[in-house]
Design an enzyme around this catalytic site. Structure first.
Site, PDB file in Angstrom:
ATOM      1  N   ARG A  26       0.859  -1.223   0.025  1.00  0.00           N
ATOM      2  CA  ARG A  26       0.078  -0.026  -0.024  1.00  0.00           C
ATOM      3  C   ARG A  26       0.814   1.191   0.213  1.00  0.00           C
ATOM      4  O   ARG A  26       0.563   2.288   0.662  1.00  0.00           O
ATOM      5  CB  ARG A  26      -1.028   0.097   1.121  1.00  0.00           C
ATOM      6  CG  ARG A  26      -1.891  -1.206   1.348  1.00  0.00           C
ATOM      7  CD  ARG A  26      -2.800  -1.243   0.210  1.00  0.00           C
ATOM      8  NE  ARG A  26      -3.697  -2.563   0.142  1.00  0.00           N
ATOM      9  CZ  ARG A  26      -3.179  -3.593  -0.478  1.00  0.00           C
ATOM     10  NH1 ARG A  26      -1.840  -3.594  -0.895  1.00  0.00           N
ATOM     11  NH2 ARG A  26      -3.899  -4.567  -0.213  1.00  0.00           N
ATOM     12  N   SER A  47     -11.445   0.297   3.523  1.00  0.00           N
ATOM     13  CA  SER A  47     -10.541  -0.135   4.720  1.00  0.00           C
ATOM     14  C   SER A  47      -9.976   1.080   5.320  1.00  0.00           C
ATOM     15  O   SER A  47      -9.185   1.924   4.419  1.00  0.00           O
ATOM     16  CB  SER A  47      -9.639  -1.217   4.447  1.00  0.00           C
ATOM     17  OG  SER A  47     -10.275  -2.453   3.937  1.00  0.00           O
ATOM     18  N   GLU A  52      -5.422   4.350   6.122  1.00  0.00           N
ATOM     19  CA  GLU A  52      -4.981   4.077   4.445  1.00  0.00           C
ATOM     20  C   GLU A  52      -5.649   5.453   3.866  1.00  0.00           C
ATOM     21  O   GLU A  52      -4.534   5.712   2.821  1.00  0.00           O
ATOM     22  CB  GLU A  52      -5.854   2.763   4.082  1.00  0.00           C
ATOM     23  CG  GLU A  52      -5.517   3.014   2.614  1.00  0.00           C
ATOM     24  CD  GLU A  52      -6.114   1.223   2.104  1.00  0.00           C
ATOM     25  OE1 GLU A  52      -6.300   1.043   1.025  1.00  0.00           O
ATOM     26  OE2 GLU A  52      -6.202   0.376   2.977  1.00  0.00           O
TER      27      GLU A  52
END
EC number: 1.3.1.98
Length: 374
Positions: free
Chosen positions: A177, A253, A356
């Site tokens: 990520r 998320s 995130e």
């Protein structure tokens, strides 16, 4: 605040500028104050000129995609928001395996087009919200596939100089990520070039997908089978944007799965066995000495549950990792709940969860925001 028309007077961009544009409608969370100046363009040369001009005028710039992975401050953004909207899609090579996608193209439209042509490599990323331009920034991934595995080149415009630059896969600095674009910013992504494979066998890399296919008695899944299966799983978790599903009014998320050393993972496993004798802490080897943990499991074990309500915000009834806007929420509400979750997990397990989404318009670091809100 300088009047928008006067600020851009003498330039060709006057007609493009929207002043005090609310950002909430441009986000999937439905939260955020206004931006001073908002411009959309689908032209590379025009985007480069706008960026150069903004830099010369010392006007802060935020590049907006689909707004599916951002939390915008209640005060909005003091500066310019630029949205690149080119949606061109081109297939190259005799077998179409080189795919050139403009950054403004909806990500799932790209997946649809590639699966229809029998091209493998991103079928497990079906239903991921956002635009193509966000794929290399976040190195989006789920169900065993990551964008980085198929990206050949990323084409960009430098936000200060307006010059164009290409980055190879190696130069993108991809990680879990992560990418150089997320770490340092400074570039408007205009195009992403992918190298896919002409194989009609869908990738089955996660137990959830395997179980779903088995329940359908599908032994040799095609790309289309895997796509539909992933979409079905994501819909059950409200991880596909749907205006009729209140549990999808979020950023997906909110926290990434933590990556820890093998020794730390072993220590956490022993601690969790003492705290929760009936539970098994999920963990996945990442190669070398690194292990991935489940953020959702840590959050649930720390005392939060799906469907928990905290005023105008809450946790999705279908996915523990999703913080949702239940209606009329503010960014401060989201930050407060995220801070509570982060602190509780840290208190119980000693693990610091990293968010995130990108936080836009706040005058403090993410760590400071979440710490103050806990």
């Amino acid at each position: 605040m300088t009047d928008a028309v006067n600020f851009f007077s003498g330039t060709k961009f006057v007609s493009l500028v929207k002043k005090n544009e609310p950002l909430a409608p441009h986000t999937t969370l439905g939260i955020g104050g206004p931006v001073d100046y908002y411009i959309e363009t689908d032209k590379d040369d025009e985007a480069a000129e706008i960026l150069r001009y903004a830099h010369q005028c010392k006007l802060p710039v935020f590049v907006l995609g689909a707004g599916s992975n951002i939390v915008v401050a209640d005060s909005g953004w003091r500066g310019l928001v630029l949205r690149y909207t080119n949606r061109q899609l081109i297939f190259h090579n005799s077998d179409d395996t080189i795919v050139e996608a403009s950054a403004g193209l909806n990500w799932d439209d790209l997946v649809v087009a590639t699966v229809a042509r029998g091209l493998a490599g991103i079928e497990c990323l079906s239903g991921v919200p956002g635009l193509v331009g966000a794929a290399p920034v976040q190195n989006i991934g789920c169900y065993g596939q990551e964008a980085a595995a198929t990206i050949e080149t990323v084409e960009t415009i430098d936000c200060q100089t307006g010059t164009r630059r290409q980055f190879s896969r190696q130069e993108c600095g991809f990680g879990y990520r992560q990418s150089r674009f997320k770490k340092t910013g400074g570039y408007l992504i205009t195009k992403v070039i992918f190298r896919l494979s002409r194989i009609n066998d869908g990738a089955v890399l996660y137990d959830d997908v395997a179980r779903e296919l088995s329940a359908q008695h599908i032994v040799k899944p095609t790309l289309g089978d895997v796509r539909q299966t992933v979409l079905a799983i994501r819909r059950r978790k409200s991880m596909v944007i749907d205006k009729d599903d209140p549990n999808s009014r979020g950023v997906g998320s909110f926290f990434v799965n933590p990556i820890v050393t093998r020794d730390t993972s072993d220590e956490l496993q022993r601690a969790s066995a003492r705290l929760f004798p009936s539970k098994v802490m999920p963990r996945w080897p990442m190669g070398g000495e690194l292990v991935k943990l489940s953020a959702a499991w840590l959050i649930e074990s720390a005392g939060f549950q799906r469907g928990d309500v905290f005023g105008r915000v809450g946790i999705s009834a279908n996915h523990t990792l999703a913080i949702i806007n239940r209606g009329g929420a503010k960014a401060s509400d989201v930050v407060a709940l995220a801070g509570q979750i982060r602190q509780r997990v840290r208190d119980v397990f000693g693990v610091v969860l990293e968010p995130e989404p990108v936080f836009v318009g706040f005058n403090k670091t993410v760590g400071e925001l979440l710490k103050e809100s806990s």
